[in-house]
Design a protein around this motif. Structure first.
Motif, short mmCIF file in Angstrom:
data_model
loop_
_atom_site.label_atom_id
_atom_site.label_comp_id
_atom_site.label_asym_id
_atom_site.label_seq_id
_atom_site.Cartn_x
_atom_site.Cartn_y
_atom_site.Cartn_z
N LEU A 136 -17.34 8.63 -8.33
CA LEU A 136 -17.15 7.61 -9.36
C LEU A 136 -15.82 7.82 -10.08
CD1 LEU A 136 -18.33 5.22 -10.95
CD2 LEU A 136 -19.41 6.88 -12.48
N PHE A 137 -15.48 9.06 -10.35
CA PHE A 137 -14.20 9.37 -11.00
C PHE A 137 -13.04 8.92 -10.12
CE2 PHE A 137 -10.59 12.28 -11.47
CZ PHE A 137 -10.28 12.09 -12.82
N ILE A 138 -13.12 9.18 -8.81
CA ILE A 138 -12.06 8.76 -7.89
C ILE A 138 -11.93 7.24 -7.88
CG2 ILE A 138 -11.34 8.72 -5.47
CD1 ILE A 138 -12.75 11.42 -5.11
N CYS A 139 -13.07 6.53 -7.83
CA CYS A 139 -13.05 5.07 -7.80
C CYS A 139 -12.46 4.48 -9.08
CB CYS A 139 -14.46 4.52 -7.57
SG CYS A 139 -15.13 4.84 -5.93
N ILE A 140 -12.83 5.05 -10.23
CA ILE A 140 -12.29 4.56 -11.51
C ILE A 140 -10.78 4.78 -11.58
CG2 ILE A 140 -12.28 4.94 -14.01
CD1 ILE A 140 -15.28 5.49 -13.82
N ALA A 141 -10.34 5.96 -11.14
CA ALA A 141 -8.90 6.25 -11.13
C ALA A 141 -8.17 5.27 -10.22
CB ALA A 141 -8.67 7.69 -10.68
N TRP A 142 -8.78 4.95 -9.09
CA TRP A 142 -8.21 3.99 -8.13
C TRP A 142 -8.07 2.61 -8.78
CZ3 TRP A 142 -11.08 2.42 -2.97
CH2 TRP A 142 -10.26 1.55 -2.24
N LEU A 143 -9.14 2.15 -9.43
CA LEU A 143 -9.13 0.82 -10.04
C LEU A 143 -8.16 0.73 -11.20
CD1 LEU A 143 -12.94 -0.09 -9.99
CD2 LEU A 143 -11.15 -0.82 -8.40
N ILE A 144 -7.93 1.84 -11.90
CA ILE A 144 -7.01 1.82 -13.03
C ILE A 144 -5.55 1.92 -12.58
CG2 ILE A 144 -6.24 3.14 -15.06
CD1 ILE A 144 -9.14 3.91 -15.55
N CYS A 145 -5.28 2.82 -11.65
CA CYS A 145 -3.88 3.09 -11.26
C CYS A 145 -3.33 2.10 -10.24
CB CYS A 145 -3.77 4.52 -10.70
SG CYS A 145 -4.21 5.81 -11.90
N SER A 146 -4.12 1.76 -9.25
CA SER A 146 -3.62 0.86 -8.20
C SER A 146 -4.78 0.08 -7.60
CB SER A 146 -2.91 1.68 -7.10
OG SER A 146 -2.35 0.83 -6.13
N PRO A 147 -5.30 -0.90 -8.35
CA PRO A 147 -6.52 -1.61 -7.91
C PRO A 147 -6.27 -2.51 -6.70
CG PRO A 147 -5.59 -2.66 -9.84
CD PRO A 147 -4.79 -1.41 -9.62
N PRO A 148 -7.29 -2.74 -5.90
CA PRO A 148 -7.17 -3.72 -4.81
C PRO A 148 -6.89 -5.11 -5.36
CG PRO A 148 -9.11 -2.33 -4.52
CD PRO A 148 -8.58 -2.06 -5.88
N PHE A 149 -6.23 -5.94 -4.56
CA PHE A 149 -5.88 -7.29 -5.01
C PHE A 149 -5.89 -8.23 -3.82
CE2 PHE A 149 -2.04 -4.97 -3.96
CZ PHE A 149 -1.32 -5.85 -3.17
N VAL A 150 -5.91 -9.53 -4.12
CA VAL A 150 -5.89 -10.55 -3.06
C VAL A 150 -4.49 -10.66 -2.50
CG1 VAL A 150 -6.33 -12.96 -2.48
CG2 VAL A 150 -7.75 -11.80 -4.20
N ASP A 151 -4.38 -10.63 -1.19
CA ASP A 151 -3.08 -10.66 -0.52
C ASP A 151 -3.11 -11.69 0.59
OD1 ASP A 151 -0.50 -9.98 0.05
OD2 ASP A 151 -0.98 -8.15 1.16
N THR A 152 -1.94 -12.17 0.98
CA THR A 152 -1.83 -13.11 2.11
C THR A 152 -0.93 -12.50 3.18
OG1 THR A 152 0.03 -14.25 1.06
CG2 THR A 152 -2.18 -15.15 0.67
N ASP A 153 -1.28 -12.77 4.42
CA ASP A 153 -0.52 -12.26 5.56
C ASP A 153 -0.19 -13.44 6.47
OD1 ASP A 153 0.53 -10.99 7.75
OD2 ASP A 153 -1.33 -10.01 8.36
N THR A 154 1.10 -13.74 6.60
CA THR A 154 1.53 -14.85 7.45
C THR A 154 2.22 -14.35 8.73
OG1 THR A 154 3.64 -14.98 6.26
CG2 THR A 154 1.83 -16.37 5.46
#
Length: 337
Positions: A196-214
């Motif tokens: 849980l600590f790893i996941c929270i740190a992930w979401l705070i520092c560099s969270p996943p986001f919606v991206d497009t690939d063309t």
């Protein structure tokens, strides 16, 4: 004699050593158009568009994501739903027969925790289907990592319970003082809060986001969730993998205990299935494209979690429902060759 004018979808390429009106007509490459005759250069389409078959008009790109209503999406939804209902049925059986010897053996509280985390894991599969948005991108990664860690930690706790229960029967064993304690629950909480600590740190520092690939598929925009930090993603996966490996090693060491402690055998086999699936996941995941990347993730979650459900709980359900005469303390403690 001059060359006939180049039609739409072609550009001119002057023939060396010949008159200016002599040229070759070269087809425009994919993603570029020519909508005027005798164009010297093809025009590139905007990022969100692509050339049509005749290369004379830019059209909207196809949008690619794993959607509800598609054959692949509906198939994975159906499989997840079947597993979810099956897990709920197993949980109902265990709650109903919670005072029976086979349920009480090897810490029934851990069994309930494991079944609940398995149910939530199957529910996680639905977060991966549908049009990606910021919230689902973050939830699918964090929820997947945390819930899987709870499940694997519960399996590890069951293995520790087996070791304590068996060794406590030996004369003058120091393991007797651990009988009746909550050491297994403590392990689940410890390892789960670590993830849980790893996941929270992930979401705070560099969270996943919606991206497009063309770039990956010509003429297609892939709507996908970017992990934000691949390092964090692989730390989450590695954390789960190490717990699973540790649980497998412990269960393998004690797999030949007497039959009354044979949960170790089921745990060993479930961890073999779990680890095999996730080891196979990495190369398939890296080689997949578009919506098939998400499909591979969902399939891996379903198969690995389904392996835990079937390997650990199917034998017990069989005895409870089909062989009730074996669901007795006398039978469990009966010495066998």
């Amino acid at each position: 004699m001059c060359t006939l004018p180049c039609t739409y979808g072609f550009r001119t390429a002057h023939q060396r050593g010949k008159a200016p009106c002599c040229f070759d007509c070269i087809p425009c490459p994919d993603g570029e158009i020519a909508n005027v005759t005798n164009m010297e250069y093809c025009w590139s389409c905007p990022e969100d568009k692509w050339s049509n078959l005749n290369k004379d008009k830019c059209i909207e790109r196809n949008i690619d994501f794993l959607s509800y209503g598609s054959m692949l999406g509906d198939t994975l939804c159906s499989i997840a739903s079947i597993f979810l209902v099956t897990t709920a049925a197993v949980l109902f059986v265990f709650v109903k027969f919670r005072r029976s010897p086979i349920v009480r053996a090897n810490d029934r509280n851990l069994s309930f925790i494991l079944l609940m985390s398995i149910m939530l894991s199957f529910l996680c599969a639905f977060l991966f289907i549908g049009y990606p948005v910021e919230l689902t991108c973050m939830l699918r990664r964090a929820a997947f990592g945390f819930i899987f860690t709870v499940a694997v930690s519960a399996v590890l706790g069951k293995t520790v319970t087996v070791i304590i229960a068996f060794n406590a029967t030996k004369p003058n064993s120091t393991f007797r003082k651990w009988i009746g304690t909550r050491i297994s629950i403590g392990l689940v909480l410890l390892f789960s809060f670590g993830e849980l600590f790893i996941c929270i740190a992930w979401l705070i520092c560099s969270p996943p986001f919606v991206d497009t690939d063309t770039k990956t598929i010509p003429g297609t925009i892939i709507i996908q969730c970017n992990e934000g930090s691949f390092a964090a993603f692989y730390v989450v996966i590695s954390y789960i993998g190490l717990l699973a490996l540790f649980s497998f090693i412990l269960a393998f060491i004690v797999r030949k205990l007497p039959a009354s402690f044979n949960d170790a055998q089921y745990i060993t086999f479930s961890m073999v299935v779990f680890c095999s699936v996730w080891i196979s996941f990495i190369p398939i995941y890296l080689s997949s494209k578009g919506k098939y990347v998400v499909a591979v993730e969902i399939f891996t979650i379903l198969v690995s979690t389904g392996g835990l459900l079937l390997c650990i709980f199917a034998p017990k359900c069989y005895i409870i429902l089909a062989k009730p005469e074996l669901n007795s303390k006398k039978h469990l403690l009966k010495p066998r060759l």
